[in-house]
Design an enzyme around this catalytic site. Structure first.
Site, mmCIF file in Angstrom:
data_model
loop_
_atom_site.group_PDB
_atom_site.id
_atom_site.type_symbol
_atom_site.label_atom_id
_atom_site.label_comp_id
_atom_site.label_asym_id
_atom_site.label_seq_id
_atom_site.Cartn_x
_atom_site.Cartn_y
_atom_site.Cartn_z
ATOM 1 N N HIS A 264 0.843 -1.190 0.000
ATOM 2 C CA HIS A 264 0.000 0.000 0.000
ATOM 3 C C HIS A 264 0.880 1.242 0.000
ATOM 4 O O HIS A 264 1.929 1.245 0.642
ATOM 5 C CB HIS A 264 -0.920 0.016 1.231
ATOM 6 N N ASP A 321 -7.915 -5.590 -0.014
ATOM 7 C CA ASP A 321 -8.364 -6.517 -1.060
ATOM 8 C C ASP A 321 -7.942 -7.964 -0.813
ATOM 9 O O ASP A 321 -8.398 -8.868 -1.505
ATOM 10 C CB ASP A 321 -7.822 -6.067 -2.421
HETATM 11 N N1 CMC Z 1 4.073 -7.574 -4.895
HETATM 12 C C1 CMC Z 1 5.387 -7.526 -5.149
HETATM 13 N N2 CMC Z 1 6.122 -6.421 -5.030
HETATM 14 C C2 CMC Z 1 5.502 -5.304 -4.646
HETATM 15 C C3 CMC Z 1 4.130 -5.276 -4.376
HETATM 16 C C4 CMC Z 1 3.409 -6.477 -4.508
HETATM 17 N N3 CMC Z 1 2.100 -6.509 -4.260
HETATM 18 N N4 CMC Z 1 3.779 -4.032 -4.023
HETATM 19 C C5 CMC Z 1 4.895 -3.306 -4.076
HETATM 20 N N5 CMC Z 1 5.946 -4.060 -4.457
HETATM 21 C C6 CMC Z 1 7.357 -3.643 -4.559
HETATM 22 C C7 CMC Z 1 7.595 -2.906 -5.839
HETATM 23 O O1 CMC Z 1 7.978 -3.786 -6.878
HETATM 24 C C8 CMC Z 1 8.703 -1.973 -5.437
HETATM 25 O O2 CMC Z 1 9.897 -2.724 -5.367
HETATM 26 P P1 CMC Z 1 11.321 -2.054 -5.785
HETATM 27 O O3 CMC Z 1 11.559 -1.006 -4.753
HETATM 28 O O4 CMC Z 1 12.276 -3.181 -5.754
HETATM 29 O O5 CMC Z 1 11.123 -1.476 -7.173
HETATM 30 C C9 CMC Z 1 8.342 -1.597 -4.004
HETATM 31 O O6 CMC Z 1 7.593 -2.709 -3.514
HETATM 32 C C10 CMC Z 1 7.508 -0.329 -3.877
HETATM 33 O O7 CMC Z 1 6.359 -0.503 -4.699
HETATM 34 P P2 CMC Z 1 5.661 0.646 -5.513
HETATM 35 O O8 CMC Z 1 4.987 0.062 -6.701
HETATM 36 O O9 CMC Z 1 6.607 1.788 -5.733
HETATM 37 O O10 CMC Z 1 4.579 1.113 -4.443
HETATM 38 P P3 CMC Z 1 3.347 2.034 -4.737
HETATM 39 O O11 CMC Z 1 3.085 2.776 -3.492
HETATM 40 O O12 CMC Z 1 3.541 2.820 -5.967
HETATM 41 O O13 CMC Z 1 2.188 0.992 -5.036
HETATM 42 C C11 CMC Z 1 0.453 -0.578 -4.753
HETATM 43 C C12 CMC Z 1 1.218 0.600 -4.132
HETATM 44 C C13 CMC Z 1 -0.751 -0.857 -3.884
HETATM 45 C C14 CMC Z 1 -0.048 -0.168 -6.150
HETATM 46 C C15 CMC Z 1 1.373 -1.805 -4.854
HETATM 47 O O14 CMC Z 1 1.760 -2.218 -3.576
HETATM 48 C C16 CMC Z 1 0.730 -2.977 -5.613
HETATM 49 O O15 CMC Z 1 0.808 -3.015 -6.845
HETATM 50 N N6 CMC Z 1 0.069 -3.931 -4.908
HETATM 51 C C17 CMC Z 1 -0.621 -5.030 -5.574
HETATM 52 C C18 CMC Z 1 -1.979 -4.568 -6.061
HETATM 53 C C19 CMC Z 1 -2.943 -4.344 -4.924
HETATM 54 O O16 CMC Z 1 -3.098 -5.160 -4.032
HETATM 55 N N7 CMC Z 1 -3.645 -3.195 -4.980
HETATM 56 C C20 CMC Z 1 -4.654 -2.831 -3.967
HETATM 57 C C21 CMC Z 1 -4.223 -1.652 -3.175
HETATM 58 S S1 CMC Z 1 -5.173 -1.327 -1.696
HETATM 59 C C22 CMC Z 1 -6.813 -1.045 -2.111
HETATM 60 C C23 CMC Z 1 -7.060 -0.303 -3.357
HETATM 61 O O17 CMC Z 1 -6.523 0.738 -3.640
HETATM 62 O O18 CMC Z 1 -7.873 -0.823 -4.123
#
Ligand code: CMC
Length: 386
Positions: A264, A321
């Site tokens: 998140h 989720d």
């Molecule tokens: N699985 C694997 N790696 C992850 C995940 C994940 N679910 N989430 C983040 N990372 C890694 C990402 O690859 C990055 O690694 P590195 O620093 O090596 O490049 C690091 O963690 C930071 O991730 P980010 O993408 O920069 O984080 P963000 O704040 O931009 O994204 C997020 C947040 C929720 C989009 C992301 O965690 C994600 O894609 N999660 C999976 C999808 C998900 O469950 N979404 C629902 C979110 S909560 C409710 C809603 O909004 O609907």
């Protein structure tokens, strides 16, 4: 002009002032208008939460009765909207259906409605929009709204009830849906709420703004994740893949596979909604007499991930989720409708955000800047020379 700061994904940009939802990502705190999510989930109905978010206070009995009365008054969909629904293919994703119907809803009222009436209409219509989309693809007659039922109960009856029969929804089902809707009701400046504000900032209608928000929510990184979580758990089971192997796949950056329902932008220790939902799933499934191996698998997967250096280092925890899908499934909601359930819950939050933006005197059209990295000035060469 002036210095433009580069902030991809707006991770450190405060786009507005807001008095609606407070989140402390380090401590796992979520409050709507000052009330803890745990407190609201236990002690307030979804109607009270809707009122709280949109109008800023918990209603007293009289206010609640008036609000419910107005919702009941507007619960029946205009015929034109039902015609649009009928014209859409059965293969359309329920989120596309929801977005389309919300975009055109305002066109089917022939009066000059005020903002409050539009808000009530949208809130009142959404449960029928969601349920009828399902009934249509299932080839079942639509169930008329029941003006005496609660919001959650009426939705459940329109989903699963008998078109010719009486209202018939168990208390367990009604309470579970009510709680799920409350848990999803707002989450400050997330992608879809920001979209609603962004569209509304141009002076666009409530319907245009909310339909855009639904489009944003449909993405797999946002609300679409709840459907993807169940699909991921099914895929792991069907492929008979070990959880360790799945985690390895996620950790392999070239695989482009994320652990859905994990991570998140704001929560870095735990997501309080996930905590409530995990407990709710544990209590509810036995109550409903449902045994779902996906729930056990989800728990095991959570355990494996939380002990893995990759997730620990990046502070990735289950989000809202991760467990909601196992509950939706136990309640009989089809997998491709999970994100529509999120819409149903989040709608008052979007409306509250939109309304707050409209009422804010400092508000101006949302218009981010950019860091240009393209070509310098150049001349068009004739096509024969390219
Ligand atoms: N699985 C694997 N790696 C992850 C995940 C994940 N679910 N989430 C983040 N990372 C890694 C990402 O690859 C990055 O690694 P590195 O620093 O090596 O490049 C690091 O963690 C930071 O991730 P980010 O993408 O920069 O984080 P963000 O704040 O931009 O994204 C997020 C947040 C929720 C989009 C992301 O965690 C994600 O894609 N999660 C999976 C999808 C998900 O469950 N979404 C629902 C979110 S909560 C409710 C809603 O909004 O609907």
């Amino acid at each position: 002009t002036g210095v433009i700061s580069y902030d991809p994904g707006y991770g450190s940009t405060g786009s507005c002032k807001s008095a609606i939802t407070f989140i402390n990502g380090e401590e796992g705190v979520l409050r709507y208008r000052g009330y803890a999510i745990e407190d609201l989930a236990e002690n307030a109905s979804f109607e009270e939460v809707m009122y709280l978010l949109v109008w800023g206070k918990l209603p007293n009995q009289e206010e609640l009765d008036t609000f419910k009365g107005r919702l009941a008054e507007h619960a029946t969909l205009p015929d034109g909207v039902v015609n649009v629904l009928e014209s859409l293919p059965n293969t359309a994703h329920p989120m596309t259906v929801a977005q389309t119907l919300v975009a055109c809803l305002g066109e089917y009222y022939d009066d000059d409605s005020d903002e409050e009436t539009d808000i009530i209409r949208l809130l009142a219509s959404m449960k029928a929009l969601a349920a009828y989309g399902y009934r249509k693809t299932a080839g079942k007659d639509y169930v008329a709204p029941n003006t005496d039922a609660s919001y959650a109960g009426d939705f459940a009856n329109m989903m699963f009830g008998d078109a010719d029969g009486d209202y018939n929804v168990s208390e367990v089902l009604e309470t579970a849906i009510d709680k799920l809707l409350t848990l999803h009701a707002d989450h400050e400046q997330n992608c879809s709420a920001s979209t609603a504000r962004m569209i509304g900032s141009a002076g666009s209608s409530l319907y245009a703004s909310i339909s855009g928000a639904i489009g944003a929510l449909s993405g797999p990184l946002h609300g679409g994740a709840n459907q993807k979580v169940i699909e991921m758990l099914e895929e792991i089971r069907e492929a008979d893949r070990s959880l360790e192997d799945h985690i390895d796949l996620v950790k392999d950056k070239s695989s482009d596979v994320r652990l859905m329902g994990f991570g998140h932008r704001v929560y870095k220790n735990f997501d309080p909604r996930a905590k409530i939902l995990k407990k709710a799933a544990d209590e509810l499934l036995p109550e409903l007499g449902v045994e779902d191996p996906a729930l056990d698998l989800a728990k095991e997967l959570e355990q494996v991930a939380l002990e893995d250096e990759y997730f620990v280092k990046r502070r990735l925890y289950p989000n809202v989720d991760f467990y909601s899908g196992t509950i939706y499934r136990a309640l009989g909601i089809p997998t491709n409708m999970f994100t529509v359930m999120f819409v149903l819950g989040r709608l008052p939050g979007w409306i509250a955000q939109w309304k707050e933006m409209r009422d804010d005197e400092e508000q101006r059209i949302h218009r981010p800047r950019q860091i240009y990295i393209g070509e310098n000035k150049r001349e068009v060469t004739p096509i024969s020379e390219r």
